[in-house]
Design an enzyme around this catalytic site. Sequence first.
Site, PDB file in Angstrom:
ATOM      1  N   GLU A  64      -4.806  12.609  10.443  1.00 48.51           N
ATOM      2  CA  GLU A  64      -5.321  12.323   9.110  1.00 48.51           C
ATOM      3  C   GLU A  64      -6.686  11.683   9.310  1.00 48.51           C
ATOM      4  OE1 GLU A  64      -5.965   9.767   5.390  1.00 48.51           O
ATOM      5  OE2 GLU A  64      -5.280   8.888   7.243  1.00 48.51           O
TER       6      GLU A  64
ATOM      7  N   ARG B 120      -4.667   5.180  -7.463  1.00 48.57           N
ATOM      8  CA  ARG B 120      -4.064   6.345  -6.807  1.00 48.57           C
ATOM      9  C   ARG B 120      -2.636   6.563  -7.321  1.00 48.57           C
ATOM     10  NH1 ARG B 120      -4.713   5.014  -0.602  1.00 48.57           N
ATOM     11  NH2 ARG B 120      -4.335   2.943  -1.448  1.00 48.57           N
TER      12      ARG B 120
ATOM     13  N   GLN C  55      -3.105  -5.600   5.654  1.00 45.85           N
ATOM     14  CA  GLN C  55      -2.934  -4.598   6.708  1.00 45.85           C
ATOM     15  C   GLN C  55      -3.822  -4.987   7.877  1.00 45.85           C
ATOM     16  OE1 GLN C  55      -3.889  -1.494   3.855  1.00 45.85           O
ATOM     17  NE2 GLN C  55      -2.033  -0.372   4.389  1.00 45.85           N
TER      18      GLN C  55
ATOM     19  N   ASP D 110       0.832  -1.206   0.000  1.00 44.80           N
ATOM     20  CA  ASP D 110       0.000   0.000   0.000  1.00 44.80           C
ATOM     21  C   ASP D 110       0.871   1.263   0.000  1.00 44.80           C
ATOM     22  OD1 ASP D 110      -2.205   1.666   0.033  1.00 44.80           O
ATOM     23  OD2 ASP D 110      -2.596   1.422   2.192  1.00 44.80           O
TER      24      ASP D 110
ATOM     25  N   HIS E 114      -1.485  12.224  -1.638  1.00 44.27           N
ATOM     26  CA  HIS E 114      -1.217  10.958  -2.334  1.00 44.27           C
ATOM     27  C   HIS E 114      -2.489  10.124  -2.448  1.00 44.27           C
ATOM     28  CE1 HIS E 114      -1.429   9.877   1.810  1.00 44.27           C
ATOM     29  NE2 HIS E 114      -1.493   8.614   1.477  1.00 44.27           N
ATOM     30  N   ASP E 115      -3.547  10.512  -1.734  1.00 44.57           N
ATOM     31  CA  ASP E 115      -4.789   9.735  -1.733  1.00 44.57           C
ATOM     32  C   ASP E 115      -5.785  10.290  -2.739  1.00 44.57           C
ATOM     33  OD1 ASP E 115      -4.351   7.620   0.010  1.00 44.57           O
ATOM     34  OD2 ASP E 115      -4.755   8.854   1.770  1.00 44.57           O
TER      35      ASP E 115
ATOM     36  N   ASP F  20      -1.861   8.313  11.011  1.00 44.58           N
ATOM     37  CA  ASP F  20      -2.576   7.780   9.851  1.00 44.58           C
ATOM     38  C   ASP F  20      -3.890   7.122  10.279  1.00 44.58           C
ATOM     39  OD1 ASP F  20      -2.655   6.847   7.033  1.00 44.58           O
ATOM     40  OD2 ASP F  20      -2.472   4.869   7.934  1.00 44.58           O
TER      41      ASP F  20
END
Length: 656
Positions: A342, A531, A268, A157, A406-407, A300
């Site tokens: 975030e 992405r 994850q 990821d 980046h998302d 995160d």
Amino acid sequence: MSPSTPDSGWLVEQARLSLKRLTPHLARLFASVASSDLTADEATFFTRLEAHIEPIFAALYELYGDQYDFFYHLEAILTAAAEAYITRAADLKQLDISREAQPDWFQSEVMVGGVAYVDLFAGDLGGVRASLPYFQELGLTYLHLMPLFKTPAKNNDGGYAVSSFREVNPNLGTMRELADLTRVFRANGMSLVLDFVFNHTSDDHDWAKRALTGDAEYQAYYLMYDDRVLPDQYEPRLREIFPDQAPGSFTYRHDINKWVWTTFYRFQWDLNYSNPAVFCAMLREMLFLANQGVEVLRLDAVPFIWKQIGTTCENLPQAHTIIKAYNALVQVAAPALTFKSEAIVHPRDVRSYITPDECPVSYNPIMMVSLWDALATRDVRFMTHTLSKQFPLPPNTAWINYIRSHDDIGWGFADEDAAEIGINGFDHRYFLNMFYTGRFPGSFATGLPFNFNPKTQDMRIAGTAASLAGLEQAQKKDDAQLREFAIRRIIMLYTIVFSAGGIPLIYLGDELGTVNDYGYRVNPDKAADNRWVHRPYTDATHMGNRHDLTTIEGRIFQTLRERIFIRKRTPTLRDGETTFFHTGSWHVFGFTRHRKIMVLANFYEYAQTVDLKPLVSAELYAPVSVLIDLLTGDDYKPDAALTLESYQIVWLERRG
Ligand code: GLC
Ligand code: GLC
């Protein structure tokens, strides 16, 4: 959760008593390293612990007080704090002291951030270090490096599946190099920001590997189930983050015959924060990073860290308690470290993390989404309405204002805010998705649909700022007019970000007008996650063009750079105070900073004229004889009409 909520007097007493009981143990830790300069340090540690023990104790008791071995964990947690403090380098302890004296250091007008992938931007950490002149040329004081930790070669990821928080991915460098880099940066007035991916680890992390051998102690680090009974009870309320690539929130592992909680990708594994051993283990990792010289940790995926049956398992009160506990422990062991949250969720929830004792800094997805909304509609009323409500923050906290990360972009505005001005949120999201994927007639954008969910009709958008702003389409059509509009859009959005209250953050590449890179499609490790289209490699030619004003890169870079330096010379742009107002034109966005600078931005392809007189008298609280546009030096009479060219923005400073 503890069975009953104890009263605060009792908590204070118990906090004090626990500290008294644990002090001899902590003092022995200091004695065991017996270095002469530790004595003064030891006093500092205990002074800070005294000051913060009450919130630490209250938070931990709320989370873990009903567990029979609570005191054992409390001791382990305070021990971890003391050990980290003892090994913290002298220069960082100095930084701790200066940050304590100036807790609003990040509110300065001088602050400007950049964010980049180590490998994509510069190859490795050596390359990042060698890029220091570039960062300085642009005026950065804050650099966020995307996750650079050890990860599995595939299935990572983009670095967010961490195998070890203490090792740098060997392709990128070493922890030693990272620590050196923070020192070089600090000497040059730059802070290093890293992600703390604390909701989950990769299934290749040592804890996960032990869990896979059947070790019950480590299985308890994660959320694992023998059958589908509990997963089936949780699942209906859970949001699927990657419905295309990783549907559902649980992953069956044949090797242990268990279902594992996996909010994001299947590899994850969500950590189990109801286990105090996890809290403590992650505290050690966090403080380890602080001791490498990392100054800001981007927490995160904060909304997801606590789970409770019968809820959406997002933004639960315990998630806040965990962060507050970490924050208070950081105040004791490494106070120079700041948390940035975030949370890409409903505005109410985004805001709920932002306080000095939780996350003093946060992404501002509300403003980001509003800017793209207004670009598409050419109508700034929704943005003005939303930001008037959602932008103000408590003292000593700051937004990170940005236009791309980046998302993907998810249209995370509040439906209530939309409804208040007659917009149907669901329909509007549909429009924005059509617009930014280029399917709406006349759209200038070339974004890609990210994770369309047929069950909810939800969809998000991938694409670089330049492609979403129309540059890619203009290039394909080789249309000078469209190109001009696109360049102006990019510059205008960033100029808003440089002037609205908070820390501006540039997604590096945007300063050169980088368009989508479709190369990811032929890379089997990236092809399934679009992405990557907006995570391009640095192109040396483009970067080299930045000094040539006849190129697109040169025009965008030089204009942004100039405006960054104007910001840095303008103390009125410090902190978060920002007042949004209606300008009399649906197309012109307006806000003031400290009632001294009035920013006006035209979100339209056609010139717009606004009448300054009523705006000056309503929004600038002082007699004004002339207004100077800080961006051009042009002056304007406060009672005149001002014509803004297409996508023009002005920073009008009042002069008495
Ligand atoms: C964060 C990251 C995102 C990642 C996810 C899982 O929200 O920004 O890129 O996929 O967390 O770690
Ligand atoms: C969702 C999550 C966010 C994550 C993103 C990744 O928006 O809320 O945390 O970064 O998905 O696509």
